[in-house]
Write a protein that holds these residues in place. Structure first.
Motif, mmCIF file in Angstrom:
data_model
loop_
_atom_site.group_PDB
_atom_site.id
_atom_site.type_symbol
_atom_site.label_atom_id
_atom_site.label_comp_id
_atom_site.label_asym_id
_atom_site.label_seq_id
_atom_site.Cartn_x
_atom_site.Cartn_y
_atom_site.Cartn_z
ATOM 1 N N TYR A 58 0.292 1.412 7.844
ATOM 2 C CA TYR A 58 -0.356 0.286 7.166
ATOM 3 C C TYR A 58 -0.112 -1.068 7.843
ATOM 4 O O TYR A 58 -0.898 -2.000 7.678
ATOM 5 N N TYR A 78 -2.904 -3.050 9.596
ATOM 6 C CA TYR A 78 -3.957 -3.394 8.626
ATOM 7 C C TYR A 78 -3.482 -4.511 7.694
ATOM 8 O O TYR A 78 -4.245 -5.404 7.338
ATOM 9 N N ASN A 79 -2.208 -4.446 7.309
ATOM 10 C CA ASN A 79 -1.665 -5.491 6.437
ATOM 11 C C ASN A 79 -1.733 -6.851 7.119
ATOM 12 O O ASN A 79 -2.125 -7.847 6.502
ATOM 13 N N THR A 127 -4.312 10.839 6.993
ATOM 14 C CA THR A 127 -4.845 9.478 6.869
ATOM 15 C C THR A 127 -6.232 9.409 6.238
ATOM 16 O O THR A 127 -6.622 8.373 5.728
ATOM 17 N N GLY A 154 -5.476 2.105 0.494
ATOM 18 C CA GLY A 154 -4.501 1.102 0.923
ATOM 19 C C GLY A 154 -4.868 0.330 2.190
ATOM 20 O O GLY A 154 -4.182 -0.621 2.549
ATOM 21 N N VAL A 155 -5.950 0.726 2.852
ATOM 22 C CA VAL A 155 -6.408 -0.047 4.013
ATOM 23 C C VAL A 155 -7.265 -1.196 3.454
ATOM 24 O O VAL A 155 -8.481 -1.252 3.612
ATOM 25 N N PRO A 195 0.799 -1.234 0.000
ATOM 26 C CA PRO A 195 0.000 0.000 0.000
ATOM 27 C C PRO A 195 0.831 1.284 0.000
ATOM 28 O O PRO A 195 0.374 2.321 -0.495
ATOM 29 N N THR A 196 2.058 1.205 0.544
ATOM 30 C CA THR A 196 2.926 2.391 0.541
ATOM 31 C C THR A 196 3.332 2.720 -0.905
ATOM 32 O O THR A 196 3.227 3.878 -1.337
#
Ligand code: A3P
Length: 277
Positions: free
Chosen positions: A259, A262-263, A151, A159-160, A114-115
């Motif tokens: 992230y 969440y990842n 955020t 990306g979440v 997501p980054t």
């Protein structure tokens, strides 16, 4: 009656436009175009090459399923009709609408760190606006200090992944979703594509030989049968695989730390470890 049903059998077997039985629902900048183009190598895949935006754009949705069907290419029974619209993955009302169309449609999501995805999003947005005046660091943080992430912005929220996935899991079982790793697809496209073939229940067709790594793009491209001499033959367009800006380490760490939890939840929920930093 026997003749009537054999007539309708015949009609059923003719090439015609059908609603998709598989959809690439996301994620934006996750390699959705590469995935669709590579899948098209398979003779059973009949793909709508433009993004349909049926379920996410209200105006289109109001046109109804016939409008959507008309967007699809002709196919035969046993073929897989597929489209990709990355906005579906993150649009709240979409899962319910997809379920109303079909309870057994197969859903494919290609995910990316997501980054990196956020940086890719920034590149896309700033290229479109033709302005690069705002650096990524300014774009993603609030205040002069550049210590706090913005955020709530769409770029960060896309990306979440686990949050969006949970919305889909309210309407579809996990077995109806398949996850592709963009990072894996970049280095070993045949392997990722073979897993998709298996998920779609079509005979194995895509092989290593279908791809070569382009030396200037550092991305896989399709080996064309006529072996055109052009340097980027079989590669996606210039808008895919764009150069990214160098991002300050502390900002990258800020995103990675945001992230990470969440990842980890995603890996559990999706039952796949994506090994993102
Ligand atoms: P970047 O341009 O930021 O590198 P999408 O098609 O969903 O918009 O995703 C675009 C991203 O697909 C690109 O983002 C690139 O990293 C990735 N990608 C994966 N495989 C690719 C390929 N074979 N050729 C070009 N880009 C690819």
């Amino acid at each position: 009656n026997a003749t009537e049903s054999s007539m309708s059998d015949k009609l059923e077997r003719r090439p015609r436009k059908r609603l998709p039985n598989a959809i690439i629902i996301g994620v934006r900048k996750g390699g959705t175009r590469a995935l669709l183009e590579f899948l098209k190598l398979h003779p059973k895949i009949k793909a709508c090459s433009t993004e349909a935006h049926f379920f996410d754009v209200e105006e289109n949705y109001q046109f109804g399923l016939d409008w959507y069907r008309q967007k699809m290419p002709k196919s035969l029974p046993g073929d897989i009709t597929i489209e990709k619209t990355p906005a579906y993955f993150v649009t709240d009302k979409v899962p319910e609408r997809v379920r109303q169309m079909s309870t057994n449609v197969k859903l494919i999501v290609t995910l990316r760190d997501p980054t990196e995805r956020a940086i890719s999003d920034y590149v896309q947005i700033s290229t479109k606006k033709r302005k690069r005046s705002q650096s990524f660091e300014e774009f993603i943080t609030q205040g002069k200090e550049q210590k706090i992430l913005k955020t709530s912005t769409k770029t960060v929220q896309i990306g979440v992944y686990v949050k969006h996935l949970r919305n889909w899991l309210k309407y579809f079982p996990l077995s109806q979703l398949h996850f592709v790793s963009m990072e894996e697809m970049k280095v070993n496209p045949a392997k990722e594509l073979q897993a998709v073939e298996k998920f779609l229940d079509i005979e194995p067709f895509i092989k290593k030989e279908h791809f070569y790594i382009n030396e200037s793009k550092h991305f896989p491209c399709v080996t064309l049968p006529d072996k055109k001499k052009s340097e980027k033959a079989g590669c996606l367009s210039e808008t895919k695989g764009r150069p990214h800006p160098t991002v300050r380490n502390d900002i990258r760490t800020l995103l990675q730390n945001y992230y990470r939890p969440y990842n980890l939840e995603l890996y559990k929920e999706a039952q796949r470890d994506f090994h993102w930093p």
